[in-house]
Each structure stands twice: as structure tokens, then as C-alpha cells.
Design an enzyme around this catalytic site. Sequence first.
Site, short mmCIF file in Angstrom:
data_model
loop_
_atom_site.label_atom_id
_atom_site.label_comp_id
_atom_site.label_asym_id
_atom_site.label_seq_id
_atom_site.Cartn_x
_atom_site.Cartn_y
_atom_site.Cartn_z
N ILE A 17 0.81 -1.22 0.00
CA ILE A 17 0.00 0.00 0.00
C ILE A 17 0.84 1.27 0.00
CG2 ILE A 17 -2.03 -1.04 1.07
CD1 ILE A 17 -1.12 0.01 3.76
N GLY A 20 8.36 4.09 0.10
CA GLY A 20 9.07 5.35 0.30
C GLY A 20 10.56 5.13 0.31
N GLY A 21 11.28 6.18 0.75
CA GLY A 21 12.73 6.11 0.73
C GLY A 21 13.30 5.05 1.65
N VAL A 25 5.33 -0.34 2.87
CA VAL A 25 4.26 -0.53 3.85
C VAL A 25 3.23 -1.48 3.24
CG1 VAL A 25 2.49 0.57 5.27
CG2 VAL A 25 4.63 1.79 4.78
N LYS A 40 5.42 -2.15 8.20
CA LYS A 40 6.44 -1.40 7.48
C LYS A 40 7.74 -2.20 7.51
CE LYS A 40 8.55 3.18 7.18
NZ LYS A 40 8.52 4.56 7.71
N ASP A 141 9.82 15.92 10.30
CA ASP A 141 9.39 15.74 8.91
C ASP A 141 7.87 15.87 8.81
OD1 ASP A 141 9.72 15.38 6.17
OD2 ASP A 141 9.69 13.19 6.29
#
Length: 718
Positions: A17, A20-21, A25, A40, A141
Site C-alpha cells: 500500500i 518510500g525512501g 508498507v 512497514k 518531517d
Amino acid sequence: MGENRLIRERYRLIELIGRGGMGEVWRAEDEALGRKVAVKCLKPMKTSSDPAHSRAMELRFRREARVAASLQHRGITVVHDFGEDDGVLYLVMELLDGRNLLQLLEDGQRIPLPVPDLLDIAEQVAAALAYTHAQGVVHRDLKPANIIRVPDGTVKICDFGIARLGHDIGFTSRLTGTGMAMGTPHYMSPEQIAGGEVDHRSDLYSFGCVLYELATGAPPFDMDDAWAVLVRHRDTAPEPPRERRPELSEPLERLILDLLGKEPDDRPQDAQVIGKRLAAIQASAERASELPHWARTLTGGPQAIGCRGPRPAAEDTPLAGAWYNAAWAARPRHAADPELLAVLASRHNAALSLGRLGRWSEAVEVHRAVAQAREDALGAEHPETLASRYELGFALSRLGLAQEALNEYERVVAARSRALGADHPQTLAARQETAFALGRLGRHEDAHQVYTEVLGARERTMGAEHPDTLRCRHNLAFNLGRLGRLQESYETARDVAAARSRVLGAGHPDTLVTRFEVAYTLGQLGRWEDALAEYRDVVAARSASLGPDHPDSLAARYEVGICLGRLGRSEEALKLYRDLAAVRARVQGAEHPETLRARHGMGVNLGRLGRWKEALAEAHQVYEARAGALGAEHPDTLVSGREVAVALGWLGRWDEALGIYRVVAEGRERALGPNHPDTLTSRNDEAHCLEQLGRGAEAVDLYRRVAAIRREYATTAT
């Protein structure tokens, strides 16, 4: 990683789903507990990767697990488990069935969020940040993509991948060395960009960037070149949000710009302070909107507004049974003059007629005189005396004098409870009015308690679907909205609408009143398209049964205009309000409160379109007319006064604006009290004017006094 993989013989990966870096996930099944979770997984590194970089990423991932697992707050994503399986690091979290704020903006093609939605999200994020900062955690972030809103309206911060624990400064410094960019350029604080010391105030700067984007549809510095964005964060003042979206309130704009201070010391110093400022802005937005909600549906008398039960006229009041006998036992020893009583009954009815004509100031005076005369002739607890006091409370409420209205209703409740009992329908009707008045005073928790008690009594004595029971549930739905419990408000109103449709019929006025409330709550939830469709259905139904020019049909048309304005369709809203004002003037008269409300809508949308000279002229005319028709200190009059001041400010006429803001502040202070959120908002408006006029010392002094009152109020409330 692949579908159907089993992590630690427990977590079955079902669907990817997100990527990212740092990793991937997955939607997964916790086979031990039979629940859906999010897992994750640290993205496996290529063999050619720099070992030092790989090790740093692994340490970051482990730290995210440790930081996230240490946080327990409804506004923070819950971490269930952490570990390593066959060389793969994994983090098990609650599965959030929602959308992040970036997706919400992109769903709307970058149209800014409605202000009620923005304020709701902002208050929740501020509460979550206050908690994390109190734990010594800095997110570092914060951005729209890391804030998720779930279907029930709850907002959660996620992805603490580069968060810093206050006691781990040395550890995190090693992880954020040269070559490892930390944060997202559009939301990074100047000190974060410079590589300097970063504390919780860096998160507050990022929060300001997020609010700016939600309010305007774009971040403060919206460029494709990352370096250009970073330089502007460091050196350039952002364009004030109201230059992009004039409908935003000045206090909201000031808060956003305060958060975007270049130096940490220039910003609010903690998220708790931000939360209090947001709460005040929210209170002001609810009470100083284009149309106070207590009057939104008030166009066809007590039955039409869905907030009050049927009110028998004096000649219909039953002088028989237990109530009459108990009251008569307390009568004065001398007999009342029948001719005097007949005159008082006639004057009572005349006062009711004045109210139906919208002449509430005159109605108050007549009801007050009749109530006193009936008390002298019949006694304080005679049914006719109490009927007059009940109507006096109603008229006072229509004038915005909620405290005086509450005083009258409480007298009626006390007397009826003694004579009839706490659960008698007439007692419950008066108690329901006390709840309504408490809500008008901003005492929504107290109102909620009374509504809940009255509803329980009505269900016991009348049944769950008796019209009076449904009326109370309708009121409860309304008050839940004022408490910010919007999803509950929506669901309750929806259920009442369905029940009223069964009991009374789909086209019954009460059913349509509740559908009206459903539409209003949809708007508060930011579902303006759904609200627009619901209001249009109500317009069609009322027009078919009552006629297109009936006041209730016109009231629903007004709300269609509200939706159009919220959807950024101000040209359409302006045309609707022009047509509506013309119809209202023809049907009800040029000075009728509803005619003036439609004209107020015209002025608001002229301002949204940047046509400030026209907006000022319209607002000034409505202000003067409302003062004449409703009184100088009626809430609607003061809202129009503020609209005049806003337009004067936009035209640079700050001296004149200051005078109007002071009139509004003093009026609210007398009507609502010096500590009421609306009064304090007006004092802040006054301080802002002083700033614009270069009278900084006076402005600072006024801001400090307002802040001190709010702090004292917050301390007392807790």
C-alpha cells in the site's frame, strides 16, 4: 518482499500500500489476533550500497520503532510490534483506513480545505504535537503526507522515521551527517535547512507550512527547484494567506504567519499555546459566521426551526388538572379582575404577533410587562404567568440576549417542576429551552447534559419515536456539532431524519428541518458537495409543498449559497444572494432580518471576489438596517459591523476600521461578557488595527490582556 509472505509466523503480508525512501508498507493480517494491521519493512539494500549508508538507514528504522512505540496518544499512529525476520526489519502499526492531507488536497485538485475542516485538523495536530514535544520528541518531517485523517474525523501523525528524542541528540547528530538530507524542502524550518540546532519549534514551523497549504492550496514557497525553496524558507517572508484566500479570518492568518517566523524565538513557543489560539479561532468562526446557526432554520416559527416544541398561546393554556390546582393553591388571596386578565391575554397575543413580524425588541417589552402584571394579579407560579415568562425567554433569545433568556427559562422550569413534576411535558419543554440558551452562551457541555436528561425523560414517558422525543434528539444532534463531535452529530441527525420520515412523512416540515441539519453537519465535516445536494433536495421539497417563495424554502436556498461560497463558486453564490434578497424584499419587506441576511451574503461574496468597495457599501447598509431592525447589539448586527471593519481594512482605511472594531468589541462585551471568545476575538481585531496604524505599544498591551484572560479562562476550565 512479496504478497503472502509470513513475518515471524504471525503477520501475513496481503497488499503493498506504500513505498518510500526507507521501505515498504503492507496491508497485513495479524493471524494471532485476527486483525488487520500495517507492516512497514525496511527496504532491502542493494549489495553495491554504501555500507555506512545502509547501517545508518537501519539505525533510523530501529529508532523510528523505539520513538513511535514510546508514544501513546489518539493523534499518533499506534505501534503494536517491532522486530527482525530473516534479515528484514519490520514495524507493525495500526492500519489506518483514511487519506493523508496531501491526498485530500489532490482529490480536490489543490482547492484549499474548508475553514471548519482546516481548524478541526489543526487543533488535533496541535494536540498531538503538544504531547510528542512533552515527551521530548521532535518529528522533524511534518508534512501533509504524514498526517492522516480517518473516516470518523480523527487526525493522526505518522512516520517518525527521522524523529529526534531530546536525550539522544548525539545519536541523532551522527545519523544526520553530510550527505543525508533530512526533512522535505517545502516544509523545513530555516534552522533545519542550515543544519543548526533543531528543537520542537522546528516542528511548529513545519506545522505552519502545512496550515498554509491547507488554507491556500499550495505551500508557502511553491517551486519545483528544491534549492530555490530552501533559500526562500531562509530569506523570504511568505505571502500573507489572505492575499490568496480573502475569506480566511485575520486571527487565522496571524497564527499561520507567526508559525512561519524565521527565528525560533519569533514563533509561538509551544503547541499548547497554538491549540488555545486555534480553539479561540474555531469559537469565533462558529459564532461570527455569515449566519448564526440558531437562526439558520428560523423562518417559519417555532415548529419550523426544529429547536423548539409547539408553544400554546395563552388562550390555549389548560387551566385544569394538577397544574391548575397546584397553581391556584398559591394564588393571591384577592380575586383577579376578569377584565384585567382579558386585557393581558390580548396583550400577550399582540406580543406573539410582534414576534412573528420580527419586531423582537417590542415583543420583549410587551411580554415583560404582561408577565409582571400577571404575576401581580395571579401569582408568580400561575400557568398564565409562566406562559408569559416562557415567551419572554423566547423573544430575548431571538434578540441574542441568551443570559436573560436563560434566567427566564430557569424560573419557568423551577415553577413547573414544583407544580407538575420534573418529567411533565411542559416542564421538559422549558428545560429543553434552557439547554438551547446554554448553547447560545457557549456552554455546550452543560447544554449537552440537559438535552441528554430531557431526552431520557421523553423516551421513558413518550417513547423513542414520539415527535417531542425526536425534536429533543434533533436538538442533541445540533449541540453535538457545537461540541465538535461532528460525526456523532451527523449520524444522530441522519437517524432523526429517517425516524421523522417514518413517523411524520418525508415531506413533513420537521423531517425537512432535520435534513437541513444533516446538510449543515455535512458542511461542517467539509463534505460541501454532499451538503449542497442535500440542501437542494430540501429546497425542492419545500418549494413543492410550501411554494418557492415560502420563508422556509428561501432559508434552504440561502444555505445553497453558503455551500457555493465554500466551494469557491462565489460568482454563483453572489447571483443566488442577489435573487434571494429581491424575493425576500418582495415577500417579507426590505428591512426584514432574512432580507438583510441575504444581503449580508452578497457582501461576503463580493469581498471574496476582491470587490471591496462594493462589499463595504453593502456591509454598511446591512449594518445600519440590522441596527434599526434588531438592535445595535444583536449578534447579527455585530457580525455586520465586523464585516464593515474588514472591508475598511482591506481598503487601507484603518482609522475607520478601528472605530468599528471597538464598537463591535464593546457590544459583545456588554451582551456576552468580557471573557467570551467572541469578545476576545474582537479585542484582537482591535489590536491588529492598532498594529496597522503603527501604535505597536497599545497593540501589544491589548494582545497581552486578551492572552491573560484566555490563560485564566483555560486554567479555570481545567
